[in-house]
Design a protein around this motif. Structure first.
Motif, PDB file in Angstrom:
ATOM      1  N   UNK A 196       0.828  -1.210   0.000  1.00 35.05           N
ATOM      2  CA  UNK A 196       0.000   0.000   0.000  1.00 35.05           C
ATOM      3  C   UNK A 196       0.859   1.256   0.000  1.00 35.05           C
ATOM      4  N   UNK A 197       1.940   1.235   0.771  1.00 31.46           N
ATOM      5  CA  UNK A 197       2.814   2.410   0.860  1.00 31.46           C
ATOM      6  C   UNK A 197       3.848   2.450  -0.257  1.00 31.46           C
ATOM      7  N   UNK A 198       4.247   1.287  -0.763  1.00 34.27           N
ATOM      8  CA  UNK A 198       5.330   1.232  -1.726  1.00 34.27           C
ATOM      9  C   UNK A 198       4.928   1.484  -3.163  1.00 34.27           C
ATOM     10  N   UNK A 199       3.643   1.327  -3.497  1.00 33.10           N
ATOM     11  CA  UNK A 199       3.175   1.530  -4.861  1.00 33.10           C
ATOM     12  C   UNK A 199       2.290   2.768  -4.932  1.00 33.10           C
ATOM     13  N   UNK A 200       2.406   3.503  -6.036  1.00 30.49           N
ATOM     14  CA  UNK A 200       1.561   4.661  -6.270  1.00 30.49           C
ATOM     15  C   UNK A 200       0.218   4.257  -6.841  1.00 30.49           C
ATOM     16  N   UNK A 201      -0.696   5.222  -6.983  1.00 28.31           N
ATOM     17  CA  UNK A 201      -2.061   4.925  -7.455  1.00 28.31           C
ATOM     18  C   UNK A 201      -2.115   4.237  -8.815  1.00 28.31           C
ATOM     19  N   UNK A 202      -1.293   4.700  -9.769  1.00 27.53           N
ATOM     20  CA  UNK A 202      -1.348   4.110 -11.107  1.00 27.53           C
ATOM     21  C   UNK A 202      -0.825   2.684 -11.105  1.00 27.53           C
ATOM     22  N   UNK A 203       0.229   2.423 -10.352  1.00 21.69           N
ATOM     23  CA  UNK A 203       0.761   1.057 -10.266  1.00 21.69           C
ATOM     24  C   UNK A 203      -0.270   0.130  -9.630  1.00 21.69           C
ATOM     25  N   UNK A 204      -0.911   0.591  -8.565  1.00 21.27           N
ATOM     26  CA  UNK A 204      -1.949  -0.225  -7.919  1.00 21.27           C
ATOM     27  C   UNK A 204      -3.089  -0.511  -8.887  1.00 21.27           C
ATOM     28  N   UNK A 205      -3.458   0.506  -9.654  1.00 21.51           N
ATOM     29  CA  UNK A 205      -4.558   0.331 -10.604  1.00 21.51           C
ATOM     30  C   UNK A 205      -4.217  -0.756 -11.617  1.00 21.51           C
ATOM     31  N   UNK A 206      -3.002  -0.738 -12.107  1.00 20.41           N
ATOM     32  CA  UNK A 206      -2.611  -1.723 -13.125  1.00 20.41           C
ATOM     33  C   UNK A 206      -2.463  -3.118 -12.528  1.00 20.41           C
ATOM     34  N   UNK A 207      -1.993  -3.204 -11.301  1.00 15.83           N
ATOM     35  CA  UNK A 207      -1.913  -4.509 -10.647  1.00 15.83           C
ATOM     36  C   UNK A 207      -3.308  -5.105 -10.491  1.00 15.83           C
ATOM     37  N   UNK A 208      -4.259  -4.288 -10.079  1.00 21.04           N
ATOM     38  CA  UNK A 208      -5.626  -4.772  -9.906  1.00 21.04           C
ATOM     39  C   UNK A 208      -6.228  -5.214 -11.233  1.00 21.04           C
ATOM     40  N   UNK A 209      -6.044  -4.409 -12.276  1.00 24.74           N
ATOM     41  CA  UNK A 209      -6.568  -4.777 -13.591  1.00 24.74           C
ATOM     42  C   UNK A 209      -5.933  -6.073 -14.092  1.00 24.74           C
ATOM     43  N   UNK A 210      -4.613  -6.182 -13.906  1.00 22.60           N
ATOM     44  CA  UNK A 210      -3.914  -7.370 -14.374  1.00 22.60           C
ATOM     45  C   UNK A 210      -4.282  -8.617 -13.603  1.00 22.60           C
ATOM     46  N   UNK A 211      -4.451  -8.475 -12.292  1.00 20.22           N
ATOM     47  CA  UNK A 211      -4.842  -9.629 -11.478  1.00 20.22           C
ATOM     48  C   UNK A 211      -6.222 -10.124 -11.879  1.00 20.22           C
ATOM     49  N   UNK A 212      -7.114  -9.178 -12.158  1.00 17.74           N
ATOM     50  CA  UNK A 212      -8.448  -9.554 -12.624  1.00 17.74           C
ATOM     51  C   UNK A 212      -8.374 -10.284 -13.964  1.00 17.74           C
ATOM     52  N   UNK A 213      -7.578  -9.755 -14.902  1.00 15.16           N
ATOM     53  CA  UNK A 213      -7.490 -10.357 -16.233  1.00 15.16           C
ATOM     54  C   UNK A 213      -6.879 -11.752 -16.203  1.00 15.16           C
ATOM     55  N   UNK A 214      -6.059 -12.038 -15.190  1.00 21.36           N
ATOM     56  CA  UNK A 214      -5.411 -13.346 -15.092  1.00 21.36           C
ATOM     57  C   UNK A 214      -6.141 -14.313 -14.162  1.00 21.36           C
ATOM     58  N   UNK A 215      -7.218 -13.852 -13.551  1.00 24.87           N
ATOM     59  CA  UNK A 215      -7.902 -14.682 -12.557  1.00 24.87           C
ATOM     60  C   UNK A 215      -8.702 -15.792 -13.223  1.00 24.87           C
ATOM     61  N   UNK A 216      -8.943 -16.847 -12.473  1.00 32.16           N
ATOM     62  CA  UNK A 216      -9.699 -17.993 -12.988  1.00 32.16           C
ATOM     63  C   UNK A 216     -11.077 -17.536 -13.443  1.00 32.16           C
ATOM     64  N   UNK A 217     -11.486 -17.979 -14.618  1.00 31.43           N
ATOM     65  CA  UNK A 217     -12.781 -17.591 -15.152  1.00 31.43           C
ATOM     66  C   UNK A 217     -12.714 -16.387 -16.067  1.00 31.43           C
ATOM     67  N   UNK A 218     -11.607 -15.633 -16.031  1.00 30.95           N
ATOM     68  CA  UNK A 218     -11.486 -14.441 -16.870  1.00 30.95           C
ATOM     69  C   UNK A 218     -10.266 -14.465 -17.775  1.00 30.95           C
ATOM     70  N   UNK A 219      -9.331 -15.346 -17.500  1.00 31.35           N
ATOM     71  CA  UNK A 219      -8.098 -15.370 -18.286  1.00 31.35           C
ATOM     72  C   UNK A 219      -8.383 -15.676 -19.747  1.00 31.35           C
TER      73      UNK A 219
END
Length: 236
Positions: free
Chosen positions: A106-129
């Motif tokens: 939470x402290x080490x990543x900025x807003x844009x990095x967090x946003x992309x991590x969330x988008x990427x995790x969703x895109x790679x998650x089971x049922x969506x990959x």
């Protein structure tokens, strides 16, 4: 200026070159000022002896969403190691391992990095990959095929670098969607793995700069430098 190994070849100009103008990067979403400035630069190339060719590259319309799925998925995967244990920032105040992960990231990543991590995790998650990531890989292949087809007949591809004039400092920092749309012209070369360069080509709305982009064949940067140098010598 510093002289490099391509100076002799750059001095040859663009006589005999064929320059492609993809209609998908001059139409909807491209401001009139930007399109006019880049088309003016294209006319300069024509006066210098180049042949202009309008081409269609249909897959470019889908390159931007494919890019953000692929790049976000890579961000999610590559940045997973930065958990405060072996890599990256480590929070000082935590009680459990989960708290260490959460507070460090939470402290080490900025807003844009967090946003992309969330988008990427969703895109790679089971049922969506399959619905997102694998479809984006297929789009990337189509983009590469469009480039291969056009560059087999043309030397370089000319387009706007961005769909609008340059932003003023801080103007779009709170508008991530607008910032993402600003990449619409440049991400195709990125996902195709091809060289590209951008350079100024005039001024537009509000007296702000307009940029053009040249894209070329793999490992053929010298042709891009040669074309850019020729236009630069015209005082564009």
């Amino acid at each position: 200026r510093a002289y490099g190994p391509y100076d002799d070849e750059m001095g040859l100009g663009v006589q005999g070159m064929t320059i492609a103008l993809p209609e998908e990067l001059f139409g909807e979403g491209i401001s009139a000022d930007v399109a006019a400035a880049v088309e003016k630069a294209a006319k300069h190339y024509e006066k210098m002896g180049a042949t202009l060719r309008t081409v269609s590259m249909p897959a470019l319309r889908h390159a931007l969403p494919a890019y953000y799925i692929l790049s976000s998925a890579e961000a999610s995967s590559n940045l997973a190691r930065f958990d405060g244990v072996r890599y990256g920032y480590r929070a000082a105040d935590y009680q459990t391992l989960d708290e260490l992960y959460e507070r460090s990231r939470s402290a080490g990543f900025g807003p844009e990095v967090k946003r992309r991590i969330l988008l990427g995790t969703f895109a790679l998650s089971a049922g969506y990959v399959d619905a997102y990531y694998r479809q984006a890989l297929k789009v990337r292949t189509l983009v590469m095929q469009d480039f291969d087809r056009v560059l087999s007949e043309c030397d370089v591809i000319l387009s706007p670098a961005t769909p609008t004039v340059a932003y003023r400092l801080g103007e779009q920092t709170d508008a991530p969607k607008a910032m993402y749309m600003g990449d619409i012209c440049t991400v195709p070369a990125n996902i195709a793995g091809l060289p590209a360069l951008s350079m100024p080509c005039g001024m537009g709305e509000g007296g702000m700069p307009v940029g053009l982009q040249l894209m070329g064949r793999a490992f053929d940067e010298k042709t891009l430098y040669r074309a850019a140098y020729a236009l630069e010598q015209e005082g564009i």
